[in-house]
Design a protein around this motif. Structure first.
Motif, PDB file in Angstrom:
ATOM      1  N   MET A 108      -1.367   6.244  -4.406  1.00 15.70           N
ATOM      2  CA  MET A 108      -2.552   6.426  -5.244  1.00 15.70           C
ATOM      3  C   MET A 108      -3.801   5.698  -4.771  1.00 15.70           C
ATOM      4  N   THR A 109      -3.641   4.637  -3.979  1.00 19.69           N
ATOM      5  CA  THR A 109      -4.812   3.885  -3.523  1.00 19.69           C
ATOM      6  C   THR A 109      -5.740   4.778  -2.692  1.00 19.69           C
ATOM      7  N   GLY A 110      -6.998   4.818  -3.082  1.00 19.36           N
ATOM      8  CA  GLY A 110      -7.988   5.611  -2.362  1.00 19.36           C
ATOM      9  C   GLY A 110      -8.016   7.073  -2.720  1.00 19.36           C
ATOM     10  N   ASP A 111      -7.156   7.496  -3.640  1.00 18.66           N
ATOM     11  CA  ASP A 111      -7.119   8.905  -4.058  1.00 18.66           C
ATOM     12  C   ASP A 111      -7.742   9.016  -5.450  1.00 18.66           C
ATOM     13  N   PRO A 112      -8.970   9.535  -5.569  1.00 20.96           N
ATOM     14  CA  PRO A 112      -9.662   9.562  -6.863  1.00 20.96           C
ATOM     15  C   PRO A 112      -9.049  10.533  -7.877  1.00 20.96           C
ATOM     16  N   THR A 113      -8.134  11.391  -7.421  1.00 21.83           N
ATOM     17  CA  THR A 113      -7.525  12.320  -8.384  1.00 21.83           C
ATOM     18  C   THR A 113      -6.543  11.615  -9.315  1.00 21.83           C
ATOM     19  N   TRP A 114      -6.125  10.396  -8.933  1.00 21.92           N
ATOM     20  CA  TRP A 114      -5.240   9.628  -9.803  1.00 21.92           C
ATOM     21  C   TRP A 114      -6.075   8.728 -10.707  1.00 21.92           C
ATOM     22  N   ALA A 155     -16.615  10.231  -8.931  1.00 22.48           N
ATOM     23  CA  ALA A 155     -15.775  10.044  -7.743  1.00 22.48           C
ATOM     24  C   ALA A 155     -15.615  11.339  -6.946  1.00 22.48           C
ATOM     25  N   PHE A 156     -16.191  12.448  -7.458  1.00 20.68           N
ATOM     26  CA  PHE A 156     -16.043  13.757  -6.796  1.00 20.68           C
ATOM     27  C   PHE A 156     -17.425  14.370  -6.504  1.00 20.68           C
TER      28      PHE A 156
END
Length: 353
Positions: free
Chosen positions: A122-128, A145-146
């Protein structure tokens, strides 16, 4: 009907409490994740059962908010605790259990999956998105974030985040047990019948609920004893200690035997069994080197030893007797066979002559 946000506020104010005869929190992460998924999708998750009483004689857990009418949560504790923990990010005042069961829940806005936090994934993944932070901050902050995502996709993400945020406005059917004449015994009976479904109560839970009607401090006494052993390096369950006390009181470790035991008898048996367990742990630590939870084996042989010590005046007859008991214990633990009923179960541990 009651709104979830209102219920959580009532827990904070002390208007909603937990009766002491209730067990602690026992759900795991899969159950919490399943509950949140059902709430997100609008599925039925069951109602609540409250005991409305003005009595100050009922022992409760929680932040008591003065005198007056109390709402005691009988059915729905596991669900309410899970929702409180996820939304507030902290356990409710009446909590007793493992906070890791509801800490760190995340939601993926792209896949609509609920999972607990794992840094590598999850680190660095803005979908989480942290579900707890979402309830605190609202959904709009996460859309920044998108920057390169199409508006249509952003609208989909926003709708999904809003759907989670709206969970706190979900209404739950709430039934109440009322009437000034209701006794703790009557309510415990209702509690036992209601809890025949869901996460099923063990026979130990049901037996203890009955005892708590006569001795409200029973569960706290058991918890305190378990906590002392935990600090010494031994992690035992409440049910295990209950079996030891039952063995001392009735010569059998079956919880059905507790129906014949009064609260005074149980209190005495519990105090004695705690002493017997201490004697046994001293022996296993000193003679066998089993001085920590990670190396202690065959813990369900302990009720047999507790009963043996009880019938032998509270201790070992001598060092020879002690070593015979330990010999029986090791072999029973290796074979996984323990019994209180046949006298032969610990005949080898009896002093010779």
């Amino acid at each position: 009907m009651t709104r979830l946000s209102t219920l959580l506020d009532e827990i904070d104010s002390g208007a909603v409490l937990l009766p002491e005869f209730q067990r602690g929190y026992v759900w795991n992460r899969d159950q919490v994740r399943g509950l949140m998924r059902s709430l997100y999708r609008g599925y039925p998750v069951g109602g609540l059962l409250m005991w409305e009483t003005t009595s100050d004689d009922i022992t409760v857990r929680g932040r008591v908010g003065g005198s007056g009418t109390r709402q005691l949560l009988l059915d729905g504790q596991q669900r309410v605790t899970s929702m409180y923990g996820v939304i507030r990010g902290t356990p409710p005042p009446f909590f007793e259990g493992d906070v890791n069961a509801f800490t760190g829940l995340h939601f993926n806005v792209a896949t609509e999956a609920f999972e607990f936090y794992t840094p590598t994934k999850m680190t660095g993944d803005p979908t989480w998105v942290s579900v707890t932070e979402l309830f605190r901050k609202g959904p709009f902050e996460y859309l920044t974030a998108f920057p390169d995502v199409e508006r249509e996709v952003l609208n989909t993400y926003l709708e999904r985040l809003n759907r989670i945020k709206e969970i706190e406005n979900r209404n739950f059917n709430q039934e109440k047990i009322t009437g000034a004449g209701k006794t703790v015994d009557e309510v415990v009976d209702i509690f036992n019948k209601v809890n025949s479904g869901g996460t099923k109560l063990s026979k130990g839970d049901l037996a203890l609920a009955k005892l708590c009607a006569e001795w409200p401090e029973a569960r706290k006494e058991l918890r305190d004893d378990l906590e002392r052993w935990r600090k010494a390096g031994f992690k035992f369950s409440l049910e295990w200690l209950l079996r030891n006390a039952t063995a001392v009181a009735r010569g059998r470790a079956l919880f059905s035997s507790l129906s014949e035991v009064s609260a005074d008898e149980f209190q005495s048996a519990l105090n004695l069994s705690v002493n017997y367990i201490g004697t046994f742990l001293d022996a296993t630590s000193g003679r066998l080197g089993l001085d920590h939870d990670r190396v202690l084996m065959g813990r369900y042989a302990t009720p047999v030893v507790s009963r043996l010590l009880h019938t032998n005046g509270g201790g070992f007859s001598d060092s020879v007797h002690r070593d015979k008991v330990l010999y029986w214990y090791v072999h029973s633990a290796l074979w996984g066979r323990f019994s209180l009923d046949p006298p032969t179960a610990y005949a080898a541990a009896l002093p010779s002559g």
